[in-house]
Design a protein around this motif. Sequence first.
Motif, PDB file in Angstrom:
ATOM      1  N   PRO A   1     -40.300 -57.570 -41.752  1.00 28.35           N
ATOM      2  CA  PRO A   1     -40.101 -56.424 -43.085  1.00 28.35           C
ATOM      3  C   PRO A   1     -39.915 -58.041 -44.020  1.00 28.35           C
ATOM      4  N   LEU A   2     -39.531 -60.043 -43.793  1.00 32.25           N
ATOM      5  CA  LEU A   2     -39.292 -60.599 -44.287  1.00 32.25           C
ATOM      6  C   LEU A   2     -40.205 -61.878 -44.495  1.00 32.25           C
ATOM      7  N   VAL A   3     -41.704 -61.697 -43.554  1.00 30.99           N
ATOM      8  CA  VAL A   3     -43.176 -62.288 -44.672  1.00 30.99           C
ATOM      9  C   VAL A   3     -43.875 -61.555 -44.057  1.00 30.99           C
ATOM     10  N   ALA A   4     -45.103 -61.414 -44.837  1.00 30.44           N
ATOM     11  CA  ALA A   4     -46.672 -60.827 -44.750  1.00 30.44           C
ATOM     12  C   ALA A   4     -47.253 -61.919 -44.708  1.00 30.44           C
ATOM     13  N   GLN A   5     -48.347 -62.523 -43.550  1.00 35.31           N
ATOM     14  CA  GLN A   5     -48.672 -63.577 -42.758  1.00 35.31           C
ATOM     15  C   GLN A   5     -50.033 -63.825 -43.604  1.00 35.31           C
ATOM     16  N   VAL A   6     -51.158 -64.037 -44.026  1.00 40.72           N
ATOM     17  CA  VAL A   6     -52.749 -63.888 -44.354  1.00 40.72           C
ATOM     18  C   VAL A   6     -53.055 -64.706 -43.486  1.00 40.72           C
ATOM     19  N   GLN A   7     -54.193 -64.073 -43.223  1.00 39.97           N
ATOM     20  CA  GLN A   7     -55.318 -64.365 -42.292  1.00 39.97           C
ATOM     21  C   GLN A   7     -56.490 -64.794 -43.240  1.00 39.97           C
ATOM     22  N   GLY A   8     -57.661 -65.045 -41.893  1.00 37.03           N
ATOM     23  CA  GLY A   8     -59.254 -64.688 -42.046  1.00 37.03           C
ATOM     24  C   GLY A   8     -59.992 -64.771 -43.487  1.00 37.03           C
ATOM     25  N   VAL A   9     -58.694 -65.935 -44.182  1.00 34.73           N
ATOM     26  CA  VAL A   9     -59.691 -66.256 -45.231  1.00 34.73           C
ATOM     27  C   VAL A   9     -61.070 -66.333 -45.361  1.00 34.73           C
ATOM     28  N   TRP A  10     -61.235 -65.958 -46.116  1.00 31.63           N
ATOM     29  CA  TRP A  10     -63.359 -66.798 -46.741  1.00 31.63           C
ATOM     30  C   TRP A  10     -63.810 -66.080 -47.951  1.00 31.63           C
ATOM     31  N   VAL A  11     -64.811 -67.041 -48.222  1.00 33.14           N
ATOM     32  CA  VAL A  11     -65.917 -66.359 -49.058  1.00 33.14           C
ATOM     33  C   VAL A  11     -66.938 -66.876 -48.919  1.00 33.14           C
TER      34      VAL A  11
ATOM     35  N   ASP B   1     -40.161 -54.941 -53.155  1.00 31.74           N
ATOM     36  CA  ASP B   1     -39.680 -53.549 -54.631  1.00 31.74           C
ATOM     37  C   ASP B   1     -40.053 -52.694 -54.352  1.00 31.74           C
ATOM     38  N   GLY B   2     -41.554 -52.206 -53.913  1.00 32.80           N
ATOM     39  CA  GLY B   2     -41.458 -51.220 -54.522  1.00 32.80           C
ATOM     40  C   GLY B   2     -42.058 -50.278 -53.391  1.00 32.80           C
ATOM     41  N   ALA B   3     -41.576 -51.046 -51.862  1.00 36.24           N
ATOM     42  CA  ALA B   3     -41.035 -50.004 -50.624  1.00 36.24           C
ATOM     43  C   ALA B   3     -40.035 -50.033 -50.432  1.00 36.24           C
ATOM     44  N   ALA B   4     -39.945 -48.735 -49.948  1.00 36.05           N
ATOM     45  CA  ALA B   4     -38.192 -48.174 -49.915  1.00 36.05           C
ATOM     46  C   ALA B   4     -36.814 -49.978 -50.536  1.00 36.05           C
ATOM     47  N   GLY B   5     -37.117 -49.978 -51.504  1.00 34.90           N
ATOM     48  CA  GLY B   5     -36.750 -51.300 -52.458  1.00 34.90           C
ATOM     49  C   GLY B   5     -36.494 -52.088 -51.467  1.00 34.90           C
ATOM     50  N   HIS B   6     -37.460 -52.950 -50.761  1.00 34.87           N
ATOM     51  CA  HIS B   6     -37.229 -53.705 -50.137  1.00 34.87           C
ATOM     52  C   HIS B   6     -37.459 -55.234 -50.709  1.00 34.87           C
ATOM     53  N   ARG B   7     -37.179 -56.036 -50.666  1.00 35.44           N
ATOM     54  CA  ARG B   7     -37.286 -57.572 -51.268  1.00 35.44           C
ATOM     55  C   ARG B   7     -38.585 -58.243 -51.424  1.00 35.44           C
ATOM     56  N   PRO B   8     -39.212 -58.745 -51.739  1.00 38.22           N
ATOM     57  CA  PRO B   8     -40.200 -58.180 -51.808  1.00 38.22           C
ATOM     58  C   PRO B   8     -40.389 -59.634 -50.876  1.00 38.22           C
ATOM     59  N   PRO B   9     -41.390 -60.058 -50.072  1.00 34.02           N
ATOM     60  CA  PRO B   9     -41.262 -60.988 -48.689  1.00 34.02           C
ATOM     61  C   PRO B   9     -42.180 -61.844 -48.904  1.00 34.02           C
ATOM     62  N   VAL B  10     -42.064 -63.085 -48.583  1.00 31.81           N
ATOM     63  CA  VAL B  10     -42.672 -64.610 -48.142  1.00 31.81           C
ATOM     64  C   VAL B  10     -44.062 -64.372 -47.907  1.00 31.81           C
ATOM     65  N   VAL B  11     -44.936 -65.223 -48.379  1.00 34.86           N
ATOM     66  CA  VAL B  11     -46.337 -64.665 -47.884  1.00 34.86           C
ATOM     67  C   VAL B  11     -47.195 -66.366 -47.229  1.00 34.86           C
ATOM     68  N   SER B  12     -47.371 -66.052 -46.382  1.00 37.60           N
ATOM     69  CA  SER B  12     -47.622 -67.386 -45.571  1.00 37.60           C
ATOM     70  C   SER B  12     -48.812 -66.920 -44.725  1.00 37.60           C
TER      71      SER B  12
END
Length: 316
Positions: free
Chosen positions: A238-248, A275-286
């Motif tokens: 609910p607090l963080v969305a962690q990005v993985q597997g970035v590739w070009v 905010d668009g998901a059940a009123g939650h604050r946007p997560p930190v993206v890490s």
Amino acid sequence: MARWRPSVPALRPRARTGPDARARVLLDADVPEALAVCAGDPVASTLAAARLVVAQRAGLHAAGGQAWGFPAVGPLEAVCWAGANLVPVVPRTLDASRADAAVTAFAELARHAGRRSSSVVGERDAVLALWDLLAPHWPSPREIRANQPSLAIDREPDVAPDPGVRRSVPAEVPIVLPACVAMFTEEVGYSPVEGGGRAYEERVRSLVLAGRSFVRTAGEREGAPHVVFKAELGAVTPLVAQVQGVWVDPRYRGQGLAAPGMAAVVRLAREAHGDGAAGHRPPVVSLYVNDYNARALAAYRRVGFEQVGTYATVLF
């Protein structure tokens, strides 16, 4: 590389063997308290917290591993996820003696369980101290990545998002999977589909179905679309969305796709889980990245990511 020298002693019999110096296997009822420990440093603990979120919803059995808690009795001070990855969460607010005791207690459980994880990963000090205790008892790792900057952004990106980056759809799994395999092979050094790779394919498919796979494609006009940029949200709380597997795609590197592509991932992740998901604050993206990957670090910083800590990974 030089051997890490932690503050904790090597595994050996200790005078203090009471429950305040041991860890225990947690039960479903303990999951909310374990998540509260992780919430003290949401970015550092994301990998463990994401599995605990699954456990809170469906039970620890469904989460695919065990959760360990320290101490064995009383309020939890530290936790460790033991599944596909071994992820210690030892809050930096603990005093040195309690932090050392927690790492030693987790090492004892891991030693007796044997190596079942493909990596030890998480906040650097806890990971390297834990590995120093396990090294005499576990097989030698393929690699130790001891300095991986942990980056995060909690606002709109600084560069314009690439409008061509979007969520992948289930029909695109046949072109997303080869890109994921190429990224993994390049990053880790072996193919994840050697010997079949069914589990890896299912992992890729599950991320696509969950809306956590992002791609930019090319070649539609020629009738042979392929992925030229991709990334996934590998761990979400609910607090963080962690990005993985970035590739070009190597054929498209140097064309400025990475920064706008990551900006699009940041915006899409914040929209989907904020905010668009059940009123939650946007997560930190890490995300976390190898310190020697100067090109990736520069691209992430252009987007607006800032270093908030340091990870380490012991790879088997």
